[in-house]
Structures are given as C-alpha cells and as structure tokens.
Design an enzyme around this catalytic site. Structure first.
Site, PDB file in Angstrom:
ATOM      1  N   LYS A 265       0.837  -1.200   0.000  1.00  0.00           N
ATOM      2  CA  LYS A 265       0.000   0.000   0.000  1.00  0.00           C
ATOM      3  C   LYS A 265       0.876   1.256   0.000  1.00  0.00           C
ATOM      4  O   LYS A 265       1.921   1.288   0.658  1.00  0.00           O
ATOM      5  CB  LYS A 265      -0.913  -0.022   1.231  1.00  0.00           C
ATOM      6  CG  LYS A 265      -1.917   1.131   1.297  1.00  0.00           C
ATOM      7  CD  LYS A 265      -2.815   0.982   2.520  1.00  0.00           C
ATOM      8  CE  LYS A 265      -3.838   2.111   2.597  1.00  0.00           C
ATOM      9  NZ  LYS A 265      -4.729   1.967   3.774  1.00  0.00           N
TER      10      LYS A 265
ATOM     11  N   SER B 239      -9.493   2.258   2.598  1.00  0.00           N
ATOM     12  CA  SER B 239      -8.585   2.992   1.742  1.00  0.00           C
ATOM     13  C   SER B 239      -7.580   2.110   1.009  1.00  0.00           C
ATOM     14  O   SER B 239      -6.875   2.567   0.111  1.00  0.00           O
ATOM     15  CB  SER B 239      -7.819   4.018   2.589  1.00  0.00           C
ATOM     16  OG  SER B 239      -7.048   3.386   3.597  1.00  0.00           O
TER      17      SER B 239
ATOM     18  N   SER C 178     -10.262  -0.187   6.677  1.00  0.00           N
ATOM     19  CA  SER C 178      -9.574  -0.075   5.390  1.00  0.00           C
ATOM     20  C   SER C 178      -8.903  -1.351   4.902  1.00  0.00           C
ATOM     21  O   SER C 178      -8.411  -1.389   3.776  1.00  0.00           O
ATOM     22  CB  SER C 178      -8.543   1.052   5.438  1.00  0.00           C
ATOM     23  OG  SER C 178      -9.194   2.300   5.488  1.00  0.00           O
TER      24      SER C 178
END
Length: 586
Positions: free
Chosen positions: A109, A185, A209
């Site tokens: 990420k 996210s 997330s």
C-alpha cells in the site's frame, strides 16, 4: 500485445524440459487461483522461477491495470523487481531459501515506505517523496524472501472507502467496473490481488480499510490486534487505531504472511502496551479443517439486523447478504460449531452511552481529540524529514504547495499549524494516550473478554458488511451508508483493538462479493485464522473476476515430486488439451 508479454510467452514455452514416462498425474494451477503453496511447490520442483512469475504479474498489470479495463490498482512499479527476482532465483539455485515468501511477488500500500520508491499516501503533492528505508513490515517481507513488485493505489490520506486517489486516480472494482466502489482505503491492494497482479498485498486499517476492500474484492483480509505488527515507516491516521495487515486470496496465504510479519520491533510504539509473547510459534499451525468442531460462535444481534434501531444499536441488512449469511450459518453448524445470538456489553456501552447519549465510557477521551492530531502531526513530520527531499523539508511546506481550493487544504493547514506551534508530540509525551489506552483496556477486559469467557464464546461471526459495495458516485454511496451504516464491529476491532478476518461468503445476483467475518479475542489471530480456514475449506467460494481473464502462459502443469528412480526432469507447460489435472485438497 506488449513486447514484454511476447517475450514471456516464449520464455514460458522454453521451460518445457522433458516428459517423464510413467507419470500418472501432474499438479496443475493457474495464476488466477494460485496460492503461495502452489508456487512454492513449483519453485521446489524447479518448474518455475521467481523471474518468470514476476514477469507474468507484470504482464497482467500491463494488460489489465494500465490498459484494457484500466483497473488502476498499482500506483508505482518497482523498476528493480525483475532484478530482485533474479537474485532470489540465484540464491535458490545455491540452496539458500530466505523464508516462506522466497521469490513471491507482493504489492505494498502506498502509505508504506519502500526504499527507493515514492510514498504518496494518495496525495498528489507527496508523489515526489522517495523513501530512504523500508517500513518495518516491508523489511519483514524482504527478510522472508518476498519480491516487492511495487506500490498499490489507495484513497487520499487514507480518508475514505471510495478508493479514489488524487495522486494516481480512482481504482476500479473488477467485479463491478461500471458503478461500484472497490472499497478503501486499501483499494489498490484489494483489486490487485483479486485481479491476480500479485499473490499478496499489504493493507492498512484505521476504521475498516483492510476489511472493507477485502469484502468488496472477495479476499481474505486480516485486521490484526492493535500493535501486533509494527506500523513504523507507514503514514498514520489515528495513531492508537492504526494497524497494518495482509490481504490475499486464501486464509493459508494470510497465515504464511503473518509468520513473516509478526516480530519484535524496538521502534514499535505499542511495545509498552502489548503482551510479552504476542504471537504463536506459527500461525499456519492453526490451519485445521476441524477448527470449528465444538466451538461456540456468537452472532452479535446488532450486526445481523436484530438490534434495536431506536437505540442506535443496529442497521438493516441487505436481503442478499442476509440470505448468504443464512447459508454460512448452515456451513458453520455442519462443521461442528454451536451458534448463539448475543448482545456484546461493550457495544451497548459505546453505541448507546456515547453515540446516542454522548457520554464517553470509562473516561475515554474523544477519538478525535487534540492528542490524536498532535501525535499524527509528529509522525507526519518525522516521515517528511526522513525523505530528505529538496523541496519538501517539513510538513509545513505543504501549506504553500497544496492549492487553497484543494478539498483537504484545511486539514493540511491544521496539521501544519500544530507543527509550527511546536505542539506535535510523540506518544510517550502525551499522558492522554495512557489514559485512553487504560480506559480501553478496562472496557475490553470487563465488557468483551470477560463476557466471552462467561458465555463460553470462542469468537463472534457475522457478515463483514451488511450491504453490497456502494455505487462509486459519492452522493449515492452516502445514501447507502446512511441506510446501512458504514462498518459492523468498527468499535470492537478499531477501538478495542481486537482482530477480525474476512473470508468470501458468496456473490450477489449482480456478482458483487460478500464476506463473512470472524472477530476474535485480543491477540487471538491464530484462533480466528483456524475458524476462517475451516469455513473456507468447506465452501471454497472465491471466484476470480471475469473482467480479467487468464492470459496465455498463465496455467501450468508439472510433476511436483519426482520418484527417486525416475528421470530427474520436470515438466512445465501451458495447460491445454493434453494437460493432466491434479485436484489439491484445500
């Protein structure tokens, strides 16, 4: 067709070494369904290299992420990925295996630092920042032999479930590309693995997330206990809730990654607050398809649509999710589990006393209090300074770089003002943190753990989300969240800090993924991994998205373990009319 793709097809074809007489059956797998175990078996047999595997994933990124449906899940590729894979191949040739992820390509990420790669945190103004060191979790993956394929796209500042980055654009849900959010996210992490662009991706969670995109993208996602995996080297949001964790296609792959990720870090800010022995010897040791036998699983009424809406206890549940959950319950009982419906005392304390009546439990300060802004500002500034950038030397510099009409300008200015005033503080200098964590520990012990013990509950189970992936349109998505809420067990997982794992539960009539969640005891990751594994083995519900089909050269057949008397040759070829299939026991 890219030149790189053409070259790989030729390279794959050239890997056919010989046909071994007398072989009755060969092991087979496709890149779309491959597990880490599948790949390791092919590695061990000499039938596949990390270089070839890495190239295959790069081909898919070229074809589906950069072109075709333009899923946009990968923010930035590691230009050294193939070189790193080749180095790992050479180590393997010499007999050195670094760990269970040796040669396995993973995506990280874009809130994590990866040495030599940019870290944007989804923010356009931060795209120029290059990490000078790896985040702790990235170091652990490298030590276990992983190939860092690149950075996964994410929601800007990790603020939302929409998966839209101002730095790299929106991520597209491969199961519903026209109108559904991929979740955030950790949007790119979810979509990239679901679309077979990596075997594993790292996500981060403050308020769903990891679990939300794992649900929308039909993955297994583990939100670990607070502090179990050090978040050092990652961009925070709410420091006392931030965790990092793996996202993969199977429970086994998540367990393998946990064995690599969970280790002592002297820079872990949670060290004063976590157990002395926070992990078992191996998480994979808990993967047993009899794990559910004799276990008591509790169904929290508010998370299955049975709480009292007048008290703010529950939200409705989508009929298709409800139907899938009924089927899941039948499976759980068939696997030997006893199901009971309960009300979690801690849930009632938080949601009624605080959210409805405005009284904070046990003196716990507001989650959006000054202390969180102060600690966030401190760690933001430390990260910025660590990039040694010529233009952005301090977070305060962003005030002059980000346009005032940017929707997050006021947020940036608020953080910058705290830094400029000298009010940014690390955890250990904020006495309110101790107060908050002591209050949460008391609440977790008295109204969650003791409740589980008294009722004989081994874990809680419920739909990960009580609704289907919302439309990408912001206004329409808001209507969905207003009706259904945003995330079951946000309080237990993200504030009490207990672990939760999602596992595919089926698909709606429209093909939208749905997931089941197991919520465990504090630092009970091993146990819920076992329960999820048992359920997964009994259902095997994961389906790759039809939008990103297999490319030529992505399906393999090989002889995994030659007999001692057999010719020491290995077969590897693209599956076709002559491929022999071997059914693996999951």
């Amino acid at each position: 067709m890219s030149d790189r793709w053409k070259q790989n097809v030729l390279a794959t074809s050239s890997l056919t070494l010989a046909l071994i007489p007398g072989i009755a059956e060969a092991a087979t797998f496709s890149l779309q369904e491959a597990s880490i175990a599948d790949v390791n078996a092919a590695f061990d047999a000499g039938a596949l290299t990390s270089s070839t595997l890495t190239q295959l994933y790069l081909n898919r990124i070229d074809t589906y992420d950069r072109a075709g449906p333009n899923l946009n899940s990968v923010a930035y590729l590691n230009p050294n990925a193939l070189a790193e894979a080749a180095e790992l191949d050479e180590l393997r040739r010499k007999g050195t295996i670094l760990g269970p992820l040796h040669g396995i390509p993973v995506l990280i990420k874009d809130s994590y630092n990866v040495k030599g790669l940019p870290t944007s945190n989804g923010v356009e103004a931060l795209k120029s920042l290059t990490a000078t060191d790896d985040a702790f979790a990235v170091k652990q993956l490298r030590d276990a032999g992983a190939v860092i394929l690149g950075k996964a796209n994410m929601s800007t500042w990790a603020f939302s479930y929409d998966g839209v980055s101002e730095a790299y654009g929106p991520v597209i849900n491969p199961y519903a590309p026209d109108d559904r959010t991929p979740g955030g996210s950790s949007s790119g992490s979810g979509v990239s693995v679901a679309s077979s662009m990596a075997l594993l991706a790292m996500g981060g969670e403050t308020g769903g997330s990891i679990r939300v995109p794992s649900t929308h993208d039909s993955l297994v996602g583990l939100k670990p206990s607070a502090g179990l995996i050090s978040v050092a080297g990652t961009w925070p949001l709410t420091t006392e809730r931030d965790v990092v964790g793996p996202m993969a296609k199977s429970v086994t792959d998540v367990a393998i990654s946990m064995d690599a990720l969970v280790a002592y870090d002297p820079n872990n800010i949670w060290n004063p607050y976590i157990p002395d022995n926070p992990r078992p010897t191996s998480y994979t040791a808990y993967l047993d398809d009899n794990s559910l036998q004799g276990k008591v699983l509790a169904l929290p009424r508010p998370y299955i649509g049975k709480g009292d809406p007048a008290k703010g206890e529950s939200f409705p549940i989508d009929p298709q999710v409800a139907e899938a959950f009924e089927q899941a319950k039948e499976v759980l009982e068939a696997q030997g589990a006893t199901l009971i419906e309960v009300d979690i005392p801690a849930h009632e304390t938080w949601f009624i006393d605080y959210l409805v009546e405005g009284n904070l439990p046990n003196g716990y300060p507001s989650p959006e209090s000054t202390r969180n802004l102060q600690s966030r500002a401190y760690y933001y500034e430390e990260l910025i300074k660590g990039y040694n950038d010529d233009e952005i030397k301090s977070f305060v510099d962003l005030v002059d770089i980000i346009p005032e009409d940017n929707e997050n300008y006021e947020y940036v200015k608020e953080i910058a003002d705290i830094i400029a005033a000298g009010e940014a503080k690390p955890w250990e200098e904020l006495p309110e943190v101790d107060q908050a964590l002591e209050a949460i520990a008391k609440l977790r012990t008295e109204e969650y753990e003791e409740f589980m013990a008294e009722e004989g509950i081994d874990a809680f189970v419920f739909p990960s989300l009580n609704y289907l992936a919302p439309p990408q349109d912001e206004e329409e998505a808001s209507e969905v969240y207003e009706l259904y809420g945003s995330l079951p067990a946000r309080f237990e997982a993200n504030i009490l800090g207990v672990p939760g794992i999602t596992v595919p539960m089926g698909y709606s009539e429209e093909g939208i993924p749905m997931s089941l969640e197991f919520l465990g005891n504090y630092y009970g990751e091993a146990e819920i991994l076992g329960y999820a594994y048992d359920y997964e083995a009994a259902t095997n519900l994961y389906q790759p998205p039809a939008l990103v089909p297999a490319l030529p050269g992505e399906e393999f057949s090989y002889q995994p373990i030659p007999e001692p008397s057999a010719t020491p040759a290995i077969v590897l070829f693209g599956l076709g009319a002559f491929a022999l299939k071997y059914k693996r026991k999951r």
